[in-house]
Design an enzyme around this catalytic site. Structure first.
Site, PDB file in Angstrom:
ATOM      1  N   GLY A  72       0.813  -1.215   0.000  1.00  0.00           N
ATOM      2  CA  GLY A  72       0.000   0.000   0.000  1.00  0.00           C
ATOM      3  C   GLY A  72       0.841   1.257   0.000  1.00  0.00           C
ATOM      4  O   GLY A  72       1.966   1.269   0.496  1.00  0.00           O
ATOM      5  N   ARG A 127       0.918  -5.630  -5.000  1.00  0.00           N
ATOM      6  CA  ARG A 127       1.122  -6.489  -3.834  1.00  0.00           C
ATOM      7  C   ARG A 127       1.612  -7.885  -4.214  1.00  0.00           C
ATOM      8  O   ARG A 127       1.462  -8.824  -3.435  1.00  0.00           O
ATOM      9  CB  ARG A 127      -0.183  -6.596  -3.037  1.00  0.00           C
ATOM     10  CG  ARG A 127      -0.633  -5.267  -2.455  1.00  0.00           C
ATOM     11  CD  ARG A 127      -1.906  -5.412  -1.631  1.00  0.00           C
ATOM     12  NE  ARG A 127      -2.358  -4.149  -1.096  1.00  0.00           N
ATOM     13  CZ  ARG A 127      -1.929  -3.621   0.054  1.00  0.00           C
ATOM     14  NH1 ARG A 127      -1.043  -4.268   0.789  1.00  0.00           N
ATOM     15  NH2 ARG A 127      -2.397  -2.462   0.475  1.00  0.00           N
ATOM     16  N   ASP A 131       5.916  -7.727   4.687  1.00  0.00           N
ATOM     17  CA  ASP A 131       5.961  -8.715   3.611  1.00  0.00           C
ATOM     18  C   ASP A 131       6.987  -8.326   2.549  1.00  0.00           C
ATOM     19  O   ASP A 131       7.736  -9.179   2.051  1.00  0.00           O
ATOM     20  CB  ASP A 131       4.583  -8.855   2.963  1.00  0.00           C
ATOM     21  CG  ASP A 131       3.646  -9.728   3.787  1.00  0.00           C
ATOM     22  OD1 ASP A 131       4.094 -10.777   4.279  1.00  0.00           O
ATOM     23  OD2 ASP A 131       2.471  -9.358   3.957  1.00  0.00           O
ATOM     24  N   LYS A 181       8.368   0.834   5.230  1.00  0.00           N
ATOM     25  CA  LYS A 181       7.201   1.656   4.921  1.00  0.00           C
ATOM     26  C   LYS A 181       5.950   0.951   5.435  1.00  0.00           C
ATOM     27  O   LYS A 181       5.727  -0.216   5.150  1.00  0.00           O
ATOM     28  CB  LYS A 181       7.093   1.845   3.412  1.00  0.00           C
ATOM     29  CG  LYS A 181       5.836   2.536   2.912  1.00  0.00           C
ATOM     30  CD  LYS A 181       4.591   1.695   2.731  1.00  0.00           C
ATOM     31  CE  LYS A 181       4.768   0.376   2.064  1.00  0.00           C
ATOM     32  NZ  LYS A 181       3.483  -0.399   2.028  1.00  0.00           N
ATOM     33  N   THR A 182       5.150   1.596   6.221  1.00  0.00           N
ATOM     34  CA  THR A 182       3.778   1.194   6.504  1.00  0.00           C
ATOM     35  C   THR A 182       3.151   2.234   7.409  1.00  0.00           C
ATOM     36  O   THR A 182       3.720   2.598   8.436  1.00  0.00           O
ATOM     37  CB  THR A 182       3.652  -0.197   7.162  1.00  0.00           C
ATOM     38  OG1 THR A 182       2.332  -0.357   7.689  1.00  0.00           O
ATOM     39  CG2 THR A 182       4.633  -0.405   8.281  1.00  0.00           C
ATOM     40  N   ASP A 204       0.684   1.781   9.191  1.00  0.00           N
ATOM     41  CA  ASP A 204       0.184   1.114  10.401  1.00  0.00           C
ATOM     42  C   ASP A 204       1.144   1.238  11.575  1.00  0.00           C
ATOM     43  O   ASP A 204       0.747   1.058  12.725  1.00  0.00           O
ATOM     44  CB  ASP A 204      -0.062  -0.372  10.135  1.00  0.00           C
ATOM     45  CG  ASP A 204      -1.178  -0.603   9.121  1.00  0.00           C
ATOM     46  OD1 ASP A 204      -1.790   0.380   8.687  1.00  0.00           O
ATOM     47  OD2 ASP A 204      -1.429  -1.767   8.772  1.00  0.00           O
TER      48      ASP A 204
END
Length: 602
Positions: free
Chosen positions: A99, A160, A191, A217-218, A220
Site C-alpha cells: 500500500g 502487492r 511482507d 514503509k507502513t 500502520d
C-alpha cells in the site's frame, strides 16, 4: 476573467500554490551525509556491538545461509567517509511494494542524491510485478525534482505481488542481469522486506553481485524495531490526517449534541494508529486490539464497556461522543480470532472444493461441520454479509480482508440492542451492587426517553498518499540516502533505518534475516518479518490508560488541526514515538541540518 482562468490552468497537474511551495521547503539531513561544506554525500558503514536476532536464528541461518554468513545479524552504523563518493558506474533500481505511504518520492530523491551523477537510478513500474516483467526506466533529475516533498507512490506505482515461486525468482534474475543491476531497493512493509531478504539470498546463491536493500514503509506503524527503528515512514502523516478528521468529529459531536461517531481507523494488525489518534484527540472511547486480546475480552464485554460509557455520559447530560475502533479489532476478539483461525485452516485445505460450490448456502453447509461447535454457532450469529466476507473475500495471503468488514456496524447493531435492554429492564443495570450504575428515578426516566443517534466512518485511504509531513519528508529522504550508501558500500540483505529523531539522527542498517519469524497463513507456516504491536507496558499505552477514564466521563477532546509545514507544530513527532523512546519533547524533531535540495544534488 481570462487572467483568472489562466491562473487556474497553471495549477493543474499538482501545481497548486501549496504544492509549488512545499517543493521548495528545506528538509533535515543527518550530518553523516554532509561533508564539511554542507554538501550531500553518501556514508560508509561499520559493524556495531549490537545484533538483531529473531526467535529462531538457527532456522533462519538454514533458510538464509549466504546473507546470515555475511552479516551474522550484526547491526551496522553509518559514518562519514570520502570513499563511497568515489564509486561510479553503478546501476540501481528502486520499486514500491504494498500500500502507498506519504513520502515515497523523497525516498527516491534521497537515493538519487546518494548515488550522484556518476551512477544510474532506475525506477520499476508497478512494484514487484514490474520487477518480474522487467518494466524499468531511468529516473531523471527533472522527474524527481518535480515530485520532491510531494505525494505517495504515484510516480512509480505499486502492487502487492509476492515473489515466491522458482519461476518468479528466475524472472527477477533475468531482470537484474538484463539491466546490469548492481543494486535493488525495495520500499515496503513487513511482507515486502521479507521478499527483499529472500531476493538477496537468491541472488547470492546464484553468484550475482547485486545489493538488495529494504526500506521500512507502513502507515500502520507495525514495522518497528525498538530503539533501532522507532517507526516506519508514512505513520506520522497518516496519524496527523486522521487526528485532524477525528478532531473535527469530536467538535461536531459536541456541537450537534446528539451523535456518537463510530470511527474505524486503518491498521490491520497493530492498533498503533488508534493509540496515536486517541492521544492526539481524547475521544470518549478508543479500543486497543492488543489490550482486548490480553484481557481476553469477548464481543459482549466490549459492547458492555461502550454501553456503560454512553450511559454514564447520559447521566451527566452528555449524549454525544466519538468512539475509535481499530481496523483489525475483529481478529483480536478471542472467539472471533478462533473462528478466523479455523476458517483459515479449512479454507486453506479445501480451497478448491469450496470455490466450486455454487451458492453461499452450499459453502456454509460444507464449512460448518468442519468448525468447532462454538465457532459454527458464532459464525451463524453474524450478519450474513460479514459471514459471506469471512468465507469468500480473502487477500493474496489467504487472510480475511479485515478492512472491508464493517466492524463498527457490527458494534453499533449490538450496542443498539443492549441500549434497548437498558431501557426495557432498568433494574438489571441501575442500582446498588457490583457492576450496576447509580442513578435517580428521574435520571433513569430521562435515559429511557433518549434515542441513540450514530454515524459510522472508516478513515483509511485518506491518510496514505498525502503530502508528507515535515518529519516524513526528512525521514524518507534520509532513508533513501541510507539505502543508496549501503548499495555503494556493497552491502546486501539489510533494511535501512534511522533513529534518535530528537538529536541529529542516527543512521543504521538492520540485518533482514534477524527480523524474520514464523506466521500462520492459509493454515501453513510462512516466514515473515515480525509485526510490532502495541505493548501494554509501553509509556504511550500507559499514558493513554491513565487518562481515558477522564475522557470517557466528560468532554476533554482536542482538535489538533491540519498538518503544518511551517508554524507551531510543523516539527512535531508522533506522541507515541516521543513517549516510547523517552524523548525530552515531541514538538521539535531534529534529524540533522536544514538543507534545501538542489537540482545539482539530484
Amino acid at each position: 476573467m481570462q487572467e483568472l482562468i489562466a491562473k487556474l490552468s497553471q495549477m493543474e497537474g499538482t501545481h497548486s500554490p501549496f504544492e509549488n511551495a512545499v517543493r521548495e521547503l528545506p528538509i533535515q539531513v543527518c550530518r553523516v551525509f554532509l561533508d564539511e561544506k554542507g554538501r550531500i554525500r553518501p556514508a560508509a558503514f561499520r559493524e556495531t556491538d549490537c545484533a538483531v536476532r529473531c526467535k529462531n536464528p538457527e532456522r533462519m541461518a538454514e533458510i538464509f545461509p549466504k546473507t546470515t554468513a555475511g552479516h551474522g545479524y550484526c547491526v551496522l552504523e553509518a559514518f562519514s567517509s570520502e570513499l563511497p563518493s568515489k564509486v561510479t558506474g553503478k546501476r540501481v533500481a528502486v520499486l514500491f511494494s504494498g500500500g502507498p505511504a506519504a513520502g515515497g518520492h523523497n525516498v527516491i530523491a534521497g537515493l538519487k542524491a546518494a548515488l550522484g551523477r556518476g551512477n544510474t537510478l532506475l525506477g520499476v513500474k508497478q512494484g514487484p510485478k514490474g520487477l518480474i516483467n522487467g518494466a524499468l526506466f531511468e529516473i531523471t533529475t527533472e522527474s524527481i525534482q518535480a515530485r520532491l516533498n510531494t505525494g505517495g507512490f504515484d510516480f512509480l506505482g505499486t502492487d502487492r505481488t509476492k515473489i515466491k515461486t522458482p519461476q518468479q525468482f528466475e524472472k527477477v534474475k533475468d531482470t537484474v542481469l538484463r539491466n546490469k543491476l548492481d543494486g535493488l531497493v525495495i520500499v515496503g512493509g513487513d511482507d515486502s522486506n521479507t521478499n527483499a531478504a529472500y531476493i538477496a539470498e537468491y541472488l547470492e546463491e546464484q553468484g550475482i553481485k547485486c545489493s538488495v536493500i529494504g526500506i521500512p514503509k507502513t502507515i500502520d506503524g507495525d514495522l518497528a524495531v525498538g530503539a533501532h527503528l522507532p517507526i516506519s515512514f508514512g505513520y506520522d502523516t497518516a496519524t496527523k490526517i486522521y487526528s485532524e478528521l477525528v478532531g473535527n468529529l469530536t467538535q461536531d459531536a459536541a456541537s450537534a449534541v446528539k451523535y456518537y461517531h463510530f470511527v474505524k481507523l486503518m491498521g490491520r494488525t497493530a492498533s498503533k494508529i488508534t493509540l496515536e489518534v486517541a492521544l492526539q484527540t481524547r475521544p470518549a472511547v478508543a479500543l486497543i486490539s492488543e489490550e482486548i486480546a490480553e484481557k481476553n475480552m469477548s464481543l459482549d464485554d466490549i459492547v458492555d464497556h461502550i454501553v456503560r460509557v454512553i450511559t454514564e455520559r447520559r447521566l451527566k447530560g452528555i449524549n454525544h461522543g466519538v468512539i475509535l475502533v481499530p481496523e483489525g479489532l475483529i481478529e483480536f476478539i478471542p472467539e472471533m480470532r478462533t473462528l478466523i483461525q479455523e476458517l483459515n485452516s479449512v479454507l486453506g485445505e479445501y480451497e478448491k472444493d469450496i470455490r466450486d460450490l455454487p451458492t453461499l448456502k452450499n459453502k456454509q453447509e460444507f464449512i460448518y461441520p468442519l468448525l468447532s461447535p462454538q465457532s459454527a454457532q458464532l459464525m451463524a450469529s453474524l450478519p450474513e454479509d460479514i459471514e459471506e466476507m469471512l468465507i469468500l473475500d480473502r487477500d493474496d495471503h489467504g487472510n480475511v480482508k479485515v478492512s472491508q468488514i464493517e466492524t463498527e456496524r457490527l458494534l453499533i447493531e449490538k450496542i443498539r440492542y443492549k441500549m434497548s435492554e437498558v431501557k426495557r429492564h432498568p433494574d438489571k443495570f441501575f442500582g446498588q451492587g457490583p457492576g450496576k450504575i447509580n442513578a435517580t428515578p428521574e435520571q433513569i426516566e430521562k435515559i429511557q426517553g433518549t434515542a441513540l443517534s450514530v454515524q459510522s466512518h472508516f478513515l483509511g485511504y485518506e491518510g496514505r498518499s498525502a503530502k508528507p509531513t515535515s518529519f516524513d519528508a526528512s525521514f524518507t529522504f534520509n532513508l533513501g540516502l541510507t539505502a543508496g550508501s549501503l548499495v555503494l558500500s556493497g552491502k546486501s540483505g539489510y533494511m535501512a533505518a534511522v533513529t534518535e529523531f530528537y538529536r541529529g539522527g542516527k543512521v543504521l542498517a538492520l540485518p533482514l534475516a534477524g527480523l524474520i519469524t514464523v506466521e500462520m497463513r492459509k493454515g501453513k507456516e510462512e516466514m515473515v518479518i515480525e509485526k510490532s504491536l502495541v505493548s501494554l507496558d509501553s509509556p504511550a499505552f500507559k499514558a493513554f490508560a491513565q487518562n481515558r477514564d477522564k475522557w470517557a466521563a466528560e468532554d476533554r477532546f482536542n482538535s489538533p488541526g491540519p498538518i503544518q509545514h511551517w508554524g507551531p507544530i510543523s516539527r512535531q513527532l508522533p506522541l507515541c514515538v516521543a513517549l516510547d523512546q523517552d524523548y525530552p519533547d515531541f514538538r521539535d524533531f531534529e534529524l540533522g541540518e536544514e538543507h534545501r535540495i538542489t537540482s545539482e544534488e539530484l
